[in-house]
Scaffold this active site. Structure first.
Site, PDB file in Angstrom:
ATOM      1  N   ARG A 108       0.825  -1.210   0.000  1.00  0.00           N
ATOM      2  CA  ARG A 108       0.000   0.000   0.000  1.00  0.00           C
ATOM      3  C   ARG A 108       0.861   1.262   0.000  1.00  0.00           C
ATOM      4  O   ARG A 108       0.678   2.158  -0.818  1.00  0.00           O
ATOM      5  CB  ARG A 108      -0.916   0.011   1.231  1.00  0.00           C
ATOM      6  N   ARG A 151      -5.106  -6.626  -4.304  1.00  0.00           N
ATOM      7  CA  ARG A 151      -4.670  -7.686  -3.390  1.00  0.00           C
ATOM      8  C   ARG A 151      -5.916  -8.461  -3.000  1.00  0.00           C
ATOM      9  O   ARG A 151      -6.841  -7.892  -2.416  1.00  0.00           O
ATOM     10  CB  ARG A 151      -3.986  -7.082  -2.165  1.00  0.00           C
ATOM     11  N   HIS A 209       2.764 -13.428  -5.989  1.00  0.00           N
ATOM     12  CA  HIS A 209       3.118 -12.091  -5.485  1.00  0.00           C
ATOM     13  C   HIS A 209       4.253 -11.535  -6.364  1.00  0.00           C
ATOM     14  O   HIS A 209       5.393 -11.405  -5.917  1.00  0.00           O
ATOM     15  CB  HIS A 209       3.544 -12.196  -4.016  1.00  0.00           C
ATOM     16  N   GLN A 250       6.625  -8.611  -5.305  1.00  0.00           N
ATOM     17  CA  GLN A 250       7.628  -8.966  -4.300  1.00  0.00           C
ATOM     18  C   GLN A 250       8.868  -9.562  -4.973  1.00  0.00           C
ATOM     19  O   GLN A 250      10.002  -9.251  -4.612  1.00  0.00           O
ATOM     20  CB  GLN A 250       7.037  -9.961  -3.291  1.00  0.00           C
ATOM     21  N   ASP A 256       9.415 -17.022   4.569  1.00  0.00           N
ATOM     22  CA  ASP A 256       8.247 -16.145   4.696  1.00  0.00           C
ATOM     23  C   ASP A 256       7.472 -16.670   5.902  1.00  0.00           C
ATOM     24  O   ASP A 256       7.811 -17.730   6.465  1.00  0.00           O
ATOM     25  CB  ASP A 256       7.418 -16.225   3.400  1.00  0.00           C
ATOM     26  N   HIS A 288      13.514 -11.911   3.215  1.00  0.00           N
ATOM     27  CA  HIS A 288      12.165 -12.175   3.755  1.00  0.00           C
ATOM     28  C   HIS A 288      11.295 -11.023   3.268  1.00  0.00           C
ATOM     29  O   HIS A 288      11.670  -9.852   3.406  1.00  0.00           O
ATOM     30  CB  HIS A 288      12.227 -12.210   5.284  1.00  0.00           C
ATOM     31  N   CYS A 289      10.121 -11.340   2.725  1.00  0.00           N
ATOM     32  CA  CYS A 289       9.287 -10.278   2.151  1.00  0.00           C
ATOM     33  C   CYS A 289       8.698  -9.353   3.197  1.00  0.00           C
ATOM     34  O   CYS A 289       8.285  -8.244   2.873  1.00  0.00           O
ATOM     35  CB  CYS A 289       8.187 -10.897   1.301  1.00  0.00           C
ATOM     36  N   LEU A 290       8.638  -9.828   4.454  1.00  0.00           N
ATOM     37  CA  LEU A 290       8.006  -9.099   5.559  1.00  0.00           C
ATOM     38  C   LEU A 290       6.490  -9.017   5.322  1.00  0.00           C
ATOM     39  O   LEU A 290       6.090  -8.984   4.184  1.00  0.00           O
ATOM     40  CB  LEU A 290       8.581  -7.690   5.739  1.00  0.00           C
ATOM     41  N   ARG A 308      10.396  -2.371  -3.062  1.00  0.00           N
ATOM     42  CA  ARG A 308       8.985  -2.486  -3.442  1.00  0.00           C
ATOM     43  C   ARG A 308       8.506  -1.191  -4.114  1.00  0.00           C
ATOM     44  O   ARG A 308       7.658  -1.218  -4.990  1.00  0.00           O
ATOM     45  CB  ARG A 308       8.127  -2.804  -2.206  1.00  0.00           C
TER      46      ARG A 308
HETATM   47  N1   CP Z   1       5.722  -7.891   1.498  1.00  0.00           N
HETATM   48  C1   CP Z   1       4.479  -7.377   1.447  1.00  0.00           C
HETATM   49  O1   CP Z   1       3.738  -7.542   0.468  1.00  0.00           O
HETATM   50  O2   CP Z   1       4.121  -6.644   2.542  1.00  0.00           O
HETATM   51  P1   CP Z   1       2.702  -6.033   2.861  1.00  0.00           P
HETATM   52  O3   CP Z   1       1.778  -7.160   3.174  1.00  0.00           O
HETATM   53  O4   CP Z   1       2.935  -5.145   4.051  1.00  0.00           O
HETATM   54  O5   CP Z   1       2.221  -5.254   1.667  1.00  0.00           O
HETATM   55  N1  NVA Z   2       2.641 -15.209   2.224  1.00  0.00           N
HETATM   56  C1  NVA Z   2       2.221 -13.990   2.855  1.00  0.00           C
HETATM   57  C2  NVA Z   2       2.877 -12.809   2.224  1.00  0.00           C
HETATM   58  C3  NVA Z   2       2.556 -11.478   2.831  1.00  0.00           C
HETATM   59  C4  NVA Z   2       3.213 -10.337   2.122  1.00  0.00           C
HETATM   60  C5  NVA Z   2       0.713 -13.878   2.789  1.00  0.00           C
HETATM   61  O1  NVA Z   2       0.128 -14.245   1.764  1.00  0.00           O
HETATM   62  O2  NVA Z   2       0.112 -13.445   3.764  1.00  0.00           O
END
Ligand code: CP
Ligand code: NVA
Length: 327
Positions: free
Chosen positions: A66, A113, A140, A143, A236, A275-277, A303
């Site tokens: 976002r 999303r 994703h 990412q 992840d 790690h995507c966080l 990002r």
């Molecule tokens: N990595 C990622 O997509 O983070 P958010 O869920 O915070 O957008």
């Molecule tokens: N695998 C996680 C990624 C979040 C950015 C999910 O889908 O919640």
């Protein structure tokens, strides 16, 4: 990147190798022009999205996606609209198809999303403007662009480097394995039994691996086997958004999959961690997460540069000097 303008971004396998290369190069150029340390006056920096707007449909939470999209759109002169689950008629009074048709008449881009990947494909089918997948249960791609950019910043050419995934066979893994194979990386995956990646995505990755001259994808249920000899270790969350009810069960079944210092010792010297966080300590120890080996914060920053590159419009291009001309 010619030819990519106006296309949807649904998953990494839908990009040609040239498109993937082009998006990564363009992302780095956006950083050069709009990032900290740029010599370009922010007021003079081109605003190719002036007068244009981006609808951002979010059926789930987000920090990075976002904020990077809103901020990136505003740096380019455009306006991004955050449409959370209770903001619009979608899902209550209105279908994805009708939403796609209506938003296409207001906006230049629709980013979404969603839970079910079929919602993204439905949106893309009926939208007449580019659709960007901002995460579905299957993919994703934004990412992966950020991850590959972080790895290229660190290593340069990724051909022949080995990427090990440890944990859940999820949406983030899917695009990363596809994108890594496209750039010539060897892919090694460790998941617990029952949490494997999607079989079609694995088959596509194997095909891409063969086409791009990498080793075949290596699969195991033993984390150390995947990490052995790798240059990049990625994990992840074990509990993706929408799976909260399975928390207890998953934490039990993922026992032994934490990325910690002892697991990282199996990797090659100089290996890095991604790690995507958002991140939880169960899947990666603080010691690794906050270590010198960890690229997680540059990865997060990317990002923004990568989402800015996606809405590339035909009216923006870069000269040899890295300067943007908009006309
Ligand atoms: N990595 C990622 O997509 O983070 P958010 O869920 O915070 O957008
Ligand atoms: N695998 C996680 C990624 C979040 C950015 C999910 O889908 O919640």
């Amino acid at each position: 990147l010619s030819g990519f303008e106006g296309k949807h971004l649904i998953s990494i396998d839908k990009l040609s190798n040239d498109e993937l290369r082009g998006l990564l190069d363009l992302s780095k150029k956006y950083r050069d022009v709009y990032g900290r340390g740029s010599s370009v006056d922010p007021i003079a920096a081109p605003k190719p999205l002036t007068g244009k707007s981006v609808s951002m449909i979010f059926q789930k939470r987000s920090t990075r996606t976002r904020v990077s999209t809103e901020t990136g759109t505003s740096l380019l002169g455009g306006h991004a609209l955050f449409l959370g689950p209770s903001d619009i008629q979608l899902g209550v009074n209105e279908s994805m198809r009708d939403t796609a048709s209506v938003l296409s008449r207001f906006n230049s881009i629709i980013l979404a999303r969603v839970f079910a990947h079929s919602d993204i494909t439905e949106l893309a089918k009926y939208a007449t403007v580019p659709v960007i997948n901002a995460l579905s249960d299957m993919h994703h791609p934004l990412q992966t662009l950020a991850d590959l950019m972080a790895l290229e910043d660190h290593f340069g050419d990724l051909r022949g480097k080995t990427l090990a995934w440890v944990g859940d066979g999820n949406n983030v893994l899917h695009d990363l394995m596809l994108g890594g194979a496209k750039l010539g990386m060897n892919i090694r995956i460790a998941t617990p039994k029952g949490y494997e990646e999607n079989a079609d995505v694995l088959a596509t990755t194997r095909k891409l691996a063969a086409e791009n001259g990498t080793e075949d994808v290596f699969r195991t249920t033993v984390a150390a086997e995947a990490v052995k000899g790798s240059d990049v270790v990625v994990t992840d969350t074990w509990v993706s958004m929408g799976q909260e009810a399975e928390y207890e069960k998953r934490v039990k079944e993922f026992d032994g999959y934490q990325v910690n210092a002892s697991l990282m010792k199996q990797a090659n010297p100089g290996a890095v961690f991604l790690h995507c966080l958002p991140r939880h300590p169960e899947e990666v120890s603080d010691e690794v997460f906050y270590s010198e080996q960890s690229l997680v914060f540059p990865e997060a920053e990317n990002r923004m540069w990568t989402v800015m590159a996606k809405p590339n419009m035909p009216n923006i291009f870069f000269t040899q000097e890295n300067f943007v001309l908009a006309f």
